[in-house]
Scaffold this motif. Structure first.
Motif, PDB file in Angstrom:
ATOM      1  N   ASP A  91       0.346   6.078  -7.297  1.00 45.57           N
ATOM      2  CA  ASP A  91      -1.093   6.021  -7.597  1.00 45.57           C
ATOM      3  C   ASP A  91      -1.405   4.828  -8.507  1.00 45.57           C
ATOM      4  O   ASP A  91      -2.141   4.937  -9.482  1.00 45.57           O
ATOM      5  N   PRO A 115       0.817  -1.225   0.000  1.00 40.67           N
ATOM      6  CA  PRO A 115       0.000   0.000   0.000  1.00 40.67           C
ATOM      7  C   PRO A 115       0.848   1.273   0.000  1.00 40.67           C
ATOM      8  O   PRO A 115       0.518   2.240  -0.695  1.00 40.67           O
ATOM      9  N   SER A 134       2.406   1.735  -3.435  1.00 42.04           N
ATOM     10  CA  SER A 134       1.313   1.939  -4.398  1.00 42.04           C
ATOM     11  C   SER A 134       0.813   3.378  -4.348  1.00 42.04           C
ATOM     12  O   SER A 134       0.505   3.989  -5.378  1.00 42.04           O
ATOM     13  N   ASN A 135       0.746   3.940  -3.140  1.00 45.77           N
ATOM     14  CA  ASN A 135       0.302   5.334  -2.987  1.00 45.77           C
ATOM     15  C   ASN A 135       1.265   6.304  -3.658  1.00 45.77           C
ATOM     16  O   ASN A 135       0.846   7.341  -4.187  1.00 45.77           O
TER      17      ASN A 135
END
Length: 318
Positions: A35, A28, A31-32
């Protein structure tokens, strides 16, 4: 020469009951940053703590009975030696690991603990490799190269088989590059089953021989400076089969500073609770450096190993 994908599938068939199928974990945090979706292929928890076990087992399971009785010999300063050592123990093959005189004591202990017989020779890995090749010629023992062997490359490609099974829509795979065996195996295989995938290599600025060789169009003999990414440090063997494969499959190459690699190692530890070595830290750092170009993509970062010394880890965390 290696035939993709058939040789990789054959290597996987031979070795799948011995190697560990390692997890593909969604990140996560990373991934942030882009995006998109970032996954970590956790070969830091492969047997012996490194992807090198895949290649060693591929080679050793390919040997016939007569070759196994002749024994094996290799040279290493770390992960490859440990991988061959454990492979010898599992398959009941005799042999020896040639190491330079200046090898770190903890790495020798690791090889011995896994069952390998160690012989000291020379002051660097090149001299140790030459000694191993001499032993192979004079005794008939099978020399196991760390990367310059199609059967070894096929073994490293078994990671690509697992990636394709776990994730069918990969846009980009990021792999640390030394001699090029790992990126050749993964990239060569994935390009045949997921043709649109982009293969991105990364290396420390302090030791980027494959990068400079690809740029020059020929294998260069260049010095290397010390680097946290010691698993990728050093030269590329003359006439290495990996050079032509890398030339064909690598679409981008990222060079990292030592500070960037250290940040990648810290990210592995703090954000993902994974103990990783410098070459894996380099791969994470490459994503951070290419975050704009990777925006919205599905990316796999190959966490190629977890063998980092306590002293190095203390320096990185400090």
């Amino acid at each position: 020469m290696i035939s993709f994908p058939d040789d990789v599938k054959a290597a996987y068939s031979r070795s799948k009951n011995i190697i560990r199928k390692t997890p593909l974990d969604h990140s996560p945090a990373l991934s942030n940053i882009i995006d998109g979706d970032v996954y970590l292929k956790l070969d830091n928890i492969q047997k012996t703590g490194s992807f090198k076990f895949r290649g060693a087992i591929s080679k050793m399971t390919s040997l016939n009975e007569k070759q196994r009785k002749s024994g094996v010999v290799t040279a290493s300063t770390g992960n490859h030696g440990a991988a061959v050592s454990l492979g010898m123990k599992i398959l009941g093959i005799n042999g020896s690991i040639i190491v330079p005189e200046n090898i770190a004591p903890n790495k020798v202990e690791n090889i011995k603990n896994l069952g390998g017989t160690v012989e000291y020779y020379g002051n660097d890995c090149l001299e140790a490799e030459q000694r191993a090749q001499e032993i192979s010629v004079t005794t008939g023992a099978i020399y196991i190269s760390p990367y310059n062997d199609p059967v070894i490359v096929a073994g490293q490609g078994t990671m690509g088989v697992e990636l394709d099974k776990d994730l069918s829509n990969i846009d980009t795979v990021i792999v640390a590059v030394g001699g090029g065996g790992l990126i050749s195996g993964i990239g060569g295989y994935l390009k045949t089953v997921q043709p649109k995938v982009k293969i991105v290599g990364c290396s420390p600025k302090n030791s980027c021989v494959m990068y400079e060789s690809l740029k020059a169009g020929t294998i260069l003999d260049l010095p290397s400076k010390p680097t946290l990414s010691d698993g990728t440090a050093g030269g590329v063997e003359e006439n290495s089969i990996t050079f032509e494969i890398c030339k064909r499959i690598i679409s981008d190459f990222v060079l990292l500073t030592e500070d960037e690699i250290a940040a990648g190692i810290r990210n592995g530890l703090e954000d993902h609770h994974q103990l990783i070595e410098g070459s894996a830290g380099a791969a994470i750092a490459a994503l951070m450096k290419r975050k704009t170009e990777l925006n919205g993509k599905t990316v796999v970062i190959v966490i190629c190993g977890g063998n980092i010394s306590s002293n190095t880890l203390r320096e990185v965390l400090a």
